[in-house]
Design an enzyme around this catalytic site. Structure first.
Site, mmCIF file in Angstrom:
data_model
loop_
_atom_site.group_PDB
_atom_site.id
_atom_site.type_symbol
_atom_site.label_atom_id
_atom_site.label_comp_id
_atom_site.label_asym_id
_atom_site.label_seq_id
_atom_site.Cartn_x
_atom_site.Cartn_y
_atom_site.Cartn_z
ATOM 1 N N GLU A 1 4.219 -6.432 6.157
ATOM 2 C CA GLU A 1 3.457 -7.003 5.049
ATOM 3 C C GLU A 1 3.813 -8.450 4.752
ATOM 4 O O GLU A 1 2.929 -9.298 4.517
ATOM 5 C CB GLU A 1 3.643 -6.137 3.796
ATOM 6 C CG GLU A 1 2.830 -4.845 3.802
ATOM 7 C CD GLU A 1 3.462 -3.730 4.616
ATOM 8 O OE1 GLU A 1 2.885 -2.640 4.663
ATOM 9 O OE2 GLU A 1 4.545 -3.951 5.204
ATOM 10 N N GLU B 1 5.560 3.241 5.608
ATOM 11 C CA GLU B 1 5.699 3.607 4.196
ATOM 12 C C GLU B 1 5.450 5.105 3.998
ATOM 13 O O GLU B 1 6.200 5.785 3.285
ATOM 14 C CB GLU B 1 4.735 2.776 3.349
ATOM 15 C CG GLU B 1 5.044 1.286 3.406
ATOM 16 C CD GLU B 1 4.636 0.546 2.158
ATOM 17 O OE1 GLU B 1 5.507 0.286 1.315
ATOM 18 O OE2 GLU B 1 3.437 0.230 2.043
#
Length: 268
Positions: free
Chosen positions: A142, A122
């Site tokens: 995730e 990210e």
């Protein structure tokens, strides 16, 4: 130059090198690391002698994401009250550190070795140019843990790589090799293991040799116009671009070219 207990800050000529320095945890994000990162971005923006930033990790890894032990309630993320106080004073600080809510004025080159997953991938999306070692691993894990990649990936990733690849990465949570990351456009260079930082510094040095006002205006224009229509983007480009031609640096660039010598830019 300093940093916090989990961030090393060094100068390499006109390049500021920020090193995530928690190798025993594959550079998982800690409070001191987040505070140090944000301070590093601010320092780069404030210092006119710095023309580029390289972001890398110590110990053969880039970043394994957020410390999940801390998310589960373990306070072992490191750091004392000064870091917790900084986070309380600015609840947005962690997003700024991870480049979700902050875009540095100077170009940022990422040098990735080893793991660059979850929050590491990210944060990578907030960098401008990306170099990966051949054995580096990328991925947004995730969903495999019942979590959401809330560091910006559902918004930014489909704008940076083809949507089908973005959705596959987001929805499968599987790991990606460096060659595959290069193929889908997540990184721009794949180099032999142990040489990512060298390549990133070489790219930064090429940037540093250019006119800093021009470089910063070009970067700003690319991001400002990304979601505009072509007509609006071209109009905005003129607003950013024309003033550069009136600078002393622009005149120096032309004189240096005519004189067959390296230009000496003074940010003026």
């Amino acid at each position: 130059m300093g940093g916090t207990e989990h961030i090393a800050v060094e100068r390499e000529g006109a390049t500021l090198v920020l090193t995530l320095n928690r190798p025993e945890a594959k550079n998982a994000l800690s409070l001191p690391m987040l505070v140090g990162l944000y301070d590093g971005w601010l320092a780069a923006d404030a210092d006119d002698e710095i023309r580029s930033v390289v972001l890398t990790g110590a110990g053969g890894d880039f970043c394994a994401g957020m410390d999940l032990k801390a998310l589960a309630g373990d306070t072992g993320m490191g750091g004392g009250d000064q870091y917790r106080d900084r986070m309380k004073a600015d609840p947005d600080l962690h997003w700024k550190a991870m480049l979700r809510h902050h875009r540095p004025r100077k170009p940022v080159v990422a040098a990735v070795e080893g793991y660059c997953v979850a929050g590491g991938t990210e944060m990578l999306q907030g960098t401008d140019i990306r170099v990966a070692a051949r054995s580096a691993t990328f991925g947004l894990f995730e969903v495999r843990r019942g979590l959401f990649p809330i560091g910006g990936s559902t918004v930014r990733l489909p704008r940076q790589i083809p949507r089908t690849h973005a959705l596959e990465m987001l929805l499968t949570g599987r790991p990606y090799s460096a060659p595959e990351a290069e193929r889908i456009g997540l990184v721009g260079h794949v180099v032999p293991d142990g040489t990512a930082l060298d390549k990133a510094l070489a790219i930064a040095e090429q940037i540093n040799a250019c006119g800093p006002l021009a470089v910063e205006a070009v970067k700003a224009s690319v991001y400002e116009t990304a979601e505009m229509t072509e007509t609006d983007g071209l109009a905005a480009e003129l607003v950013r671009g024309w003033p550069v031609f009136d600078t002393a640096d622009a005149k120096e660039g032309s004189r240096a070219f005519a004189g067959k010598r390296p230009p000496v830019y003074r940010r003026a």
